[in-house]
Enzyme design. Structure first.
Site, PDB file in Angstrom:
ATOM      1  N   ASN A  14      11.788   9.405  11.228  1.00  0.00           N
ATOM      2  CA  ASN A  14      11.864  10.745  11.834  1.00  0.00           C
ATOM      3  C   ASN A  14      11.509  11.821  10.797  1.00  0.00           C
ATOM      4  OD1 ASN A  14      12.409  13.035  13.278  1.00  0.00           O
ATOM      5  ND2 ASN A  14      14.425  12.345  14.011  1.00  0.00           N
ATOM      6  N   GLU A  18      23.030  10.992   9.287  1.00  0.00           N
ATOM      7  CA  GLU A  18      22.093   9.862   9.321  1.00  0.00           C
ATOM      8  C   GLU A  18      20.874  10.278  10.118  1.00  0.00           C
ATOM      9  OE1 GLU A  18      25.312   8.911  10.638  1.00  0.00           O
ATOM     10  OE2 GLU A  18      26.057   7.895   8.838  1.00  0.00           O
ATOM     11  N   TYR A  20      15.832  18.803   7.220  1.00  0.00           N
ATOM     12  CA  TYR A  20      17.054  18.676   6.428  1.00  0.00           C
ATOM     13  C   TYR A  20      16.773  18.891   4.934  1.00  0.00           C
ATOM     14  CZ  TYR A  20      18.879  16.655  10.768  1.00  0.00           C
ATOM     15  OH  TYR A  20      19.243  16.449  12.071  1.00  0.00           O
ATOM     16  N   ALA A  68      19.264  18.622  18.210  1.00  0.00           N
ATOM     17  CA  ALA A  68      18.011  18.532  18.983  1.00  0.00           C
ATOM     18  C   ALA A  68      17.572  19.908  19.462  1.00  0.00           C
ATOM     19  CB  ALA A  68      18.191  17.619  20.195  1.00  0.00           C
ATOM     20  N   ILE A  69      16.255  20.081  19.489  1.00  0.00           N
ATOM     21  CA  ILE A  69      15.628  21.257  20.085  1.00  0.00           C
ATOM     22  C   ILE A  69      14.766  20.752  21.246  1.00  0.00           C
ATOM     23  CG2 ILE A  69      13.995  23.166  19.715  1.00  0.00           C
ATOM     24  CD1 ILE A  69      16.636  23.577  18.198  1.00  0.00           C
TER      25      ILE A  69
HETATM   26  C1  LIG Z   1      13.720  17.769  14.315  1.00  0.00           C
HETATM   27  C2  LIG Z   1      13.803  18.966  15.281  1.00  0.00           C
HETATM   28  C3  LIG Z   1      15.257  19.288  15.525  1.00  0.00           C
HETATM   29  C4  LIG Z   1      13.086  20.172  14.630  1.00  0.00           C
HETATM   30  O1  LIG Z   1      13.223  21.283  15.503  1.00  0.00           O
HETATM   31  P1  LIG Z   1      12.260  22.553  15.427  1.00  0.00           P
HETATM   32  O2  LIG Z   1      12.957  23.697  16.085  1.00  0.00           O
HETATM   33  O3  LIG Z   1      10.906  22.211  15.903  1.00  0.00           O
HETATM   34  O4  LIG Z   1      12.197  22.807  13.845  1.00  0.00           O
HETATM   35  P2  LIG Z   1      11.857  24.194  13.122  1.00  0.00           P
HETATM   36  O5  LIG Z   1      10.756  24.894  13.851  1.00  0.00           O
HETATM   37  O6  LIG Z   1      13.116  24.940  12.860  1.00  0.00           O
HETATM   38  O7  LIG Z   1      11.253  23.626  11.745  1.00  0.00           O
HETATM   39  C5  LIG Z   1      11.942  23.750  10.506  1.00  0.00           C
HETATM   40  C6  LIG Z   1      11.307  22.827   9.490  1.00  0.00           C
HETATM   41  O8  LIG Z   1      11.480  21.459   9.902  1.00  0.00           O
HETATM   42  C7  LIG Z   1      10.319  20.700   9.541  1.00  0.00           C
HETATM   43  N1  LIG Z   1       9.617  20.264  10.767  1.00  0.00           N
HETATM   44  C8  LIG Z   1       9.965  20.544  12.039  1.00  0.00           C
HETATM   45  N2  LIG Z   1       9.122  19.912  12.890  1.00  0.00           N
HETATM   46  C9  LIG Z   1       8.245  19.226  12.121  1.00  0.00           C
HETATM   47  C10 LIG Z   1       7.148  18.371  12.414  1.00  0.00           C
HETATM   48  N3  LIG Z   1       6.783  18.075  13.681  1.00  0.00           N
HETATM   49  N4  LIG Z   1       6.480  17.802  11.377  1.00  0.00           N
HETATM   50  C11 LIG Z   1       6.832  18.061  10.093  1.00  0.00           C
HETATM   51  N5  LIG Z   1       7.862  18.877   9.749  1.00  0.00           N
HETATM   52  C12 LIG Z   1       8.555  19.441  10.756  1.00  0.00           C
HETATM   53  C13 LIG Z   1       9.434  21.658   8.735  1.00  0.00           C
HETATM   54  O9  LIG Z   1       9.841  21.560   7.385  1.00  0.00           O
HETATM   55  C14 LIG Z   1       9.825  22.992   9.321  1.00  0.00           C
HETATM   56  O10 LIG Z   1       9.562  24.074   8.459  1.00  0.00           O
HETATM   57  P3  LIG Z   1       8.080  24.778   8.475  1.00  0.00           P
HETATM   58  O11 LIG Z   1       7.864  25.234   9.887  1.00  0.00           O
HETATM   59  O12 LIG Z   1       8.221  25.896   7.509  1.00  0.00           O
HETATM   60  O13 LIG Z   1       7.104  23.694   8.095  1.00  0.00           O
HETATM   61  C15 LIG Z   1      13.068  18.651  16.615  1.00  0.00           C
HETATM   62  O14 LIG Z   1      11.773  18.135  16.336  1.00  0.00           O
HETATM   63  C16 LIG Z   1      13.806  17.671  17.508  1.00  0.00           C
HETATM   64  O15 LIG Z   1      14.667  18.054  18.297  1.00  0.00           O
HETATM   65  N6  LIG Z   1      13.462  16.362  17.404  1.00  0.00           N
HETATM   66  C17 LIG Z   1      14.050  15.339  18.279  1.00  0.00           C
HETATM   67  C18 LIG Z   1      15.516  15.120  18.004  1.00  0.00           C
HETATM   68  C19 LIG Z   1      15.770  14.745  16.568  1.00  0.00           C
HETATM   69  O16 LIG Z   1      15.003  14.015  15.941  1.00  0.00           O
HETATM   70  N7  LIG Z   1      16.909  15.227  16.030  1.00  0.00           N
HETATM   71  C20 LIG Z   1      17.336  14.934  14.690  1.00  0.00           C
HETATM   72  C21 LIG Z   1      18.224  13.740  14.735  1.00  0.00           C
HETATM   73  S1  LIG Z   1      18.848  13.327  13.113  1.00  0.00           S
END
Ligand SMILES: CC(C)(COP(=O)(O)OP(=O)(O)OC[C@H]1O[C@@H](n2cnc3c(N)ncnc32)[C@H](O)[C@@H]1OP(=O)(O)O)[C@@H](O)C(=O)NCCC(=O)NCCS
Length: 177
Positions: free
Chosen positions: A104, A99, A111, A66-67
């Protein structure tokens, strides 16, 4: 991740997940689970996210990721995933698996960018809404494809702006975007 990080971790956990792990779960993981490895990503002093994996024989199973909402879309998840896969490689894991909720898409896109591919479903895996889990697995971590993919992601991150510099207080910060 260390015990002092846990209040920040809990705040991110509650903001990030519809069914957050109970308060003591990370403490138990850190104190008792010898198979577990947990990392945090910091921007300056602030914890902006975290991730974990379990090393089971030769497989690295991502348990959480998570971020914090205020820090998303700054490629911090990518930095964290590179670090997590480095732990897996360091501990001689041959592949990584996880998983993710079918719905999501942000996480699935993240991933996929790192070579995880859908390999199956776990029906009604998430008990809060009975959602299916998509199982995603990498190619062998030492395969030429994965080595090249990780090197490319690492190089792109090294060339990207430093998130700390983007977050200077009083300027047009990235936080809260
Ligand atoms: C999923 C999560 C970890 C992504 O974190 P983040 O720091 O915003 O991601 P990044 O900025 O490193 O993005 C990397 C890539 O992820 C994908 N991505 C991230 N956020 C996205 C969004 N809102 N919509 C579509 N693609 C997305 C893209 O491919 C992105 O690459 P790009 O910027 O070149 O398009 C974050 O949204 C989060 O914490 N979500 C809630 C918790 C969760 O779902 N955890 C995963 C459980 S399995």
């Amino acid at each position: 991740m260390v015990l002092d990080d846990l209040s920040a971790i809990q705040a991110i956990e509650r903001a990030a997940f519809s069914a957050p792990w109970p308060t003591n779960a990370y403490r138990t993981e850190l104190e008792t689970n010898k198979l577990a490895h947990y990392l945090v990503v910091r921007v300056g002093e602030e914890i902006a996210g975290f991730a974990g994996l379990w090393l089971m024989v030769d497989e690295a199973h991502v348990t959480t990721f998570a971020i914090a909402p205020a820090w998303r879309r700054n490629h911090l998840a990518e930095r964290l995933l590179v670090a997590l896969l480095d732990v897996a490689l360091d501990r001689r894991a041959t592949e990584a698996t996880l998983e993710v909720r079918l719905s999501n898409l942000p996480a699935r896109r993240l991933y996929e960018k790192f070579g995880f591919r859908p390999v199956g479903l776990r029906p009604r895996y998430y008990t809060d809404n009975n959602e299916d889990a998509l199982i995603m697995t990498t190619e062998p971590l030492r395969s030429p494809e994965m080595v090249a993919r990780l090197a490319a992601r690492r190089a792109a991150l090294e060339a990207a702006p430093d998130p700390v510099k983007l977050a200077v207080p009083g300027t047009d910060t990235v936080r809260g975007r």
